[in-house]
Enzyme design. Structure first.
Site, PDB file in Angstrom:
ATOM      1  N   GLY A 105       0.862  -1.006  -0.117  1.00 34.20           N
ATOM      2  CA  GLY A 105       0.153   0.102  -0.245  1.00 34.20           C
ATOM      3  C   GLY A 105       0.735   1.286   0.101  1.00 34.20           C
ATOM      4  O   GLY A 105       1.344   1.735   0.854  1.00 34.20           O
TER       5      GLY A 105
ATOM      6  N   GLY B 224      -0.284   4.389   0.053  1.00 36.30           N
ATOM      7  CA  GLY B 224      -1.108   5.430   0.554  1.00 36.30           C
ATOM      8  C   GLY B 224      -0.554   6.084   1.952  1.00 36.30           C
ATOM      9  O   GLY B 224       1.274   6.246   1.276  1.00 36.30           O
ATOM     10  N   PHE B 225      -0.771   7.034   2.765  1.00 36.60           N
ATOM     11  CA  PHE B 225      -0.481   8.106   3.002  1.00 36.60           C
ATOM     12  C   PHE B 225       0.346   7.386   4.221  1.00 36.60           C
ATOM     13  O   PHE B 225       1.933   7.618   4.512  1.00 36.60           O
ATOM     14  CB  PHE B 225      -0.708   8.627   4.434  1.00 36.60           C
ATOM     15  CG  PHE B 225      -1.503   9.690   3.525  1.00 36.60           C
ATOM     16  CD1 PHE B 225      -1.088  11.070   2.993  1.00 36.60           C
ATOM     17  CD2 PHE B 225      -2.594   9.716   3.155  1.00 36.60           C
ATOM     18  CE1 PHE B 225      -1.907  12.268   2.639  1.00 36.60           C
ATOM     19  CE2 PHE B 225      -3.753  10.795   2.774  1.00 36.60           C
ATOM     20  CZ  PHE B 225      -3.017  12.218   1.999  1.00 36.60           C
ATOM     21  N   GLY B 226       0.455   6.598   5.048  1.00 36.93           N
ATOM     22  CA  GLY B 226       1.162   5.243   5.912  1.00 36.93           C
ATOM     23  C   GLY B 226       2.049   4.796   5.655  1.00 36.93           C
ATOM     24  O   GLY B 226       3.616   4.498   5.661  1.00 36.93           O
TER      25      GLY B 226
ATOM     26  N   VAL C  14      -1.364  -8.309  -4.264  1.00 37.47           N
ATOM     27  CA  VAL C  14      -1.904  -8.634  -3.882  1.00 37.47           C
ATOM     28  C   VAL C  14      -2.628  -9.722  -3.844  1.00 37.47           C
ATOM     29  O   VAL C  14      -3.836  -9.963  -3.337  1.00 37.47           O
ATOM     30  CB  VAL C  14      -1.248  -8.801  -2.470  1.00 37.47           C
ATOM     31  CG1 VAL C  14      -0.775  -9.533  -1.360  1.00 37.47           C
ATOM     32  CG2 VAL C  14       0.072  -7.516  -2.269  1.00 37.47           C
TER      33      VAL C  14
ATOM     34  N   GLU D 154     -18.195  18.063   1.532  1.00 36.69           N
ATOM     35  CA  GLU D 154     -16.972  18.797   0.876  1.00 36.69           C
ATOM     36  C   GLU D 154     -18.144  18.565   0.030  1.00 36.69           C
ATOM     37  O   GLU D 154     -17.779  19.711  -1.140  1.00 36.69           O
ATOM     38  CB  GLU D 154     -15.864  18.462   1.277  1.00 36.69           C
ATOM     39  CG  GLU D 154     -14.930  19.288   2.683  1.00 36.69           C
ATOM     40  CD  GLU D 154     -13.554  18.614   2.501  1.00 36.69           C
ATOM     41  OE1 GLU D 154     -13.079  16.851   2.259  1.00 36.69           O
ATOM     42  OE2 GLU D 154     -12.719  19.094   2.925  1.00 36.69           O
TER      43      GLU D 154
ATOM     44  N   ASP E 210      -5.247   3.282   7.630  1.00 43.17           N
ATOM     45  CA  ASP E 210      -7.184   2.710   7.696  1.00 43.17           C
ATOM     46  C   ASP E 210      -8.190   1.399   7.605  1.00 43.17           C
ATOM     47  O   ASP E 210      -8.847   0.336   7.714  1.00 43.17           O
ATOM     48  CB  ASP E 210      -7.686   3.556   6.145  1.00 43.17           C
ATOM     49  CG  ASP E 210      -7.882   4.371   6.544  1.00 43.17           C
ATOM     50  OD1 ASP E 210      -7.754   5.559   7.259  1.00 43.17           O
ATOM     51  OD2 ASP E 210      -8.335   4.887   5.458  1.00 43.17           O
TER      52      ASP E 210
END
Lengths: 432, 432
Positions: free
Chosen positions: A20, A22-24, A89, A178, A311
């Site tokens: 992943g 993403g941010f992490g 994966v 938003e 997440d």
């Protein structure tokens, strides 16, 4: 690939695999890449890191995909010990420490699961069929196409305009707020002057929330403020109202006097997320919404070599589960990397502690709500803060500039720069 | 819409319908919109004007769709006598002066056909199946996805890299040259540092041209220069070679010693265009590649109320057919508008005369060829000229800035800003 891994093993460097980008995942890779004693492999099924907080602006035609999607490789090209694989994966063999990809396997010493979440429908598959989610670029472009096409259709058939311009957003969290705000922006201002046969500001925008507040995780004052400002922008905010059934172009609800069914030309679902299913049959402990229950080390008691962050993970702090926001993922990512390095260097590891930086959400043009530590901001000040923070966290210098210009430009001109109805690409177009 | 047309009629203003929001159509609309005695309707099946000369940069991940696609409405929102319809013309009844759309009809007093051209395969439908064209955003994103995915696949399976990275471009005109050049740019520089298991510069890029020269319409010196510079960039330029058959991932050719078949992972076809079929059964005279044979007034002797401009029209000047370039379309567009206004105002009309401003094409980073009037430019000077001209002609201030920044940025960093492999959108995503 096999070859290079083999090589890694004979050099007996530890191999860390991160799933992943993403941010992490990115935070973890950045930290790990500094350790020459490690080989790092980052696997993602997309070729880009996505700046999800701005996804709604792609959906409402303000930004282009490339403004918020940065090729993961371009962020890592100088980190020679980092290999990036765009691949899916299919399963994880945690007993033998092997990642199974579509047509090969990769072994790991340490594994960081950071594959994130997808839209969740509480098992209601028909909700998925009849609504649009907003978790990736495809979702965003789909919504963009749908909204823009609806207005075009209405211009061609003004007699059907009312029916064609009924937008319902389900879920009053940041994404829902938003989206509602910027769809209102679009119809009230941006495109209004451009149509001859319809008044786009007549578009019917509903925001449905089951609980008693928008932005439930925010300070109540801000929730109330947000509701008032959205209503001022012709968004009908419907609180304390549960969706009980969804049919094509129809939403059935419970909670409001005298109304139990709404027509819609577009239904956007932002009311739920769930961790990607990837991890379900690994045998690791699963909590709510498929999220992996991790211990205070973002890891697992019987598998300390595996970490789950962002997440995909459920981290409880004093009985409270950390929210699925980028700040949590980034801090967990840096923590997991540090934990691995500490263990290799024989340092004792400390538990993860989350530092809450606050929350923010935009309502519309120069209007946002933000809470940082103690104090709260609303209106223009909130919007400036929001703008600053999002630009600051956006990866890539060029993106920062191009986004800033796009924002300033659309701010001056009331314009949305990316109002392109893109022709569909077919599945085939991604195959070799 | 019906209503508003009716209204137009009782006000008895003349109604001009323009089909196609390309270079020609837009110029015509702009001129006509100044005449308050006219009502103008612009019909296009897309919602945007496309700056086609830069399409290859979207295909090679330098620019985003929104950088070169401007919502047509946003260009016309102040012209109150202009109505824009995003709709598809199914047929034209020139006897009764009626345009038939998918589900309604529009009558006209004057008609300007500016619907342009599409990729032409000389009737070889299997060519269409096995190759990619480059005429619209969908084509460009398809090629982008294909190229980027090929490199990703190769990184995952270095053992197949050679097979996966064989790109063939058929057609040595400006589009073919610019594509070949920027694919070379991508593989030689932009992404090379980012891959661990393959050397992207080993990508095999072939440019096949049937005639004896690249850029056949250019001055010979420039054609020769272009060939040399492309070869310096590892593009294999194959001249005097005709494609006789195409199969999946295979191109059969005739003309080179000892070689009659090439493998390819991607085949791009830029060797032919033809006018959109729209006009075939109108009874108007059709020339080569479905183009409408127009008289010296860009019109038709027995239908002086109909004009055809740009790629859809075949205008012969002293036996020579004008090329399908934006300059021709724009000048014809302005001419057609003027001709209509002249007639309404009772002025006698003069025949159309094309003023040739010259040609240009980019070969790669700071290298282009340009011929303007008498003199020729190559290399960096040619590139500056190319950059200036294209920015100048690009519609929309914001696009100019964002493109300029993107170019400067990728020029400094050797980066391509829009390297996003976009998830496919399905047909469904455009339906209401």
């Amino acid at each position: 690939m096999q070859a290079s891994i083999f090589e890694k093993n004979i050099l007996n460097k530890k191999h860390v695999v991160i799933i992943g980008a993403g941010f992490g995942g990115l935070q973890a890779v950045k930290k790990l890449s500094k350790e020459k004693c490690l080989n790092v492999t980052l696997i993602d099924k997309k070729n880009h890191h996505l700046f999800q907080p701005l996804l709604y602006q792609v959906a409402t035609a303000v930004l282009s995909p490339a403004d918020i999607a940065i090729p993961t490789r371009s962020l890592m090209h100088r980190k020679k010990n980092v290999t990036i694989l765009m691949d899916e994966v299919t399963s994880i063999d945690i007993k033998n420490k092997i990642i199974v990809l579509e047509d090969k396997e990769i072994s790991y010493d340490y594994l960081i699961l950071a594959a994130g979440a997808r839209t969740g429908y509480f098992g209601k598959t028909d909700y998925m069929k009849y609504t649009y989610g907003l978790k990736n670029l495809q979702d965003a472009l789909r919504i963009r196409n749908k909204i823009l096409t609806s207005f075009e259709e209405a211009e061609n058939h003004p007699e059907n305009a009312e029916k064609l311009l009924k937008f319902i957003i389900i879920g009053g969290g940041p994404t829902g707020v938003e989206l509602a705000g910027s769809i209102a922006e679009l119809s009230n201002h941006i495109i209004r002057e451009e149509f001859r046969n319809i008044d786009t500001s007549k578009a019917d925008i509903k925001l449905i929330e089951a609980s008693s507040d928008l932005l439930a995780t925010f300070n109540r004052e801000l929730s109330v403020y947000t509701k008032l400002r959205l209503e001022k922008r012709n968004v009908r905010v419907i609180l304390n109202t549960r969706v009980i059934k969804i049919e094509p172009n129809k939403v059935f609800v419970k909670g409001i006097e005298g109304e139990n069914e709404f027509e819609a030309s577009l239904i956007i679902w932002t009311a739920g997320v769930e961790a990607v299913p990837l991890t379900i049959d690994t045998g690791l402990p699963v909590g709510r919404n498929n999220r992996l229950k991790v211990n205070r080390y973002c890891s697992f008691d019987n598998h300390p070599e595996i970490f789950a962050i962002g997440d995909i993970a459920e981290f409880s702090e004093g009985g409270k589960i950390l929210p699925g926001v980028s700040a949590v993922a980034m801090q967990e990512g840096r923590y997991a990397a540090r934990a691995i390095i500490d263990e290799i260097k024989g340092r004792e590891k400390k538990p993860f502690i989350y530092f809450d930086k606050g929350n923010m959400a935009t309502i519309g043009r120069k209007d946002a709500v933000a809470e940082l530590g103690g104090f709260k901001l609303t209106g223009f000040m909130g919007w400036l803060m929001w703008l600053f923070v999002h630009l600051f966290y956006q990866v890539g210098f060029k993106n920062k500039i191009s986004i800033l210009i796009t924002w300033i430009w659309s701010y001056i001109t009331f314009g949305a720069a990316a109002r392109v109805i893109q022709e569909p690409l077919t599945e085939k177009d991604l195959k070799i």
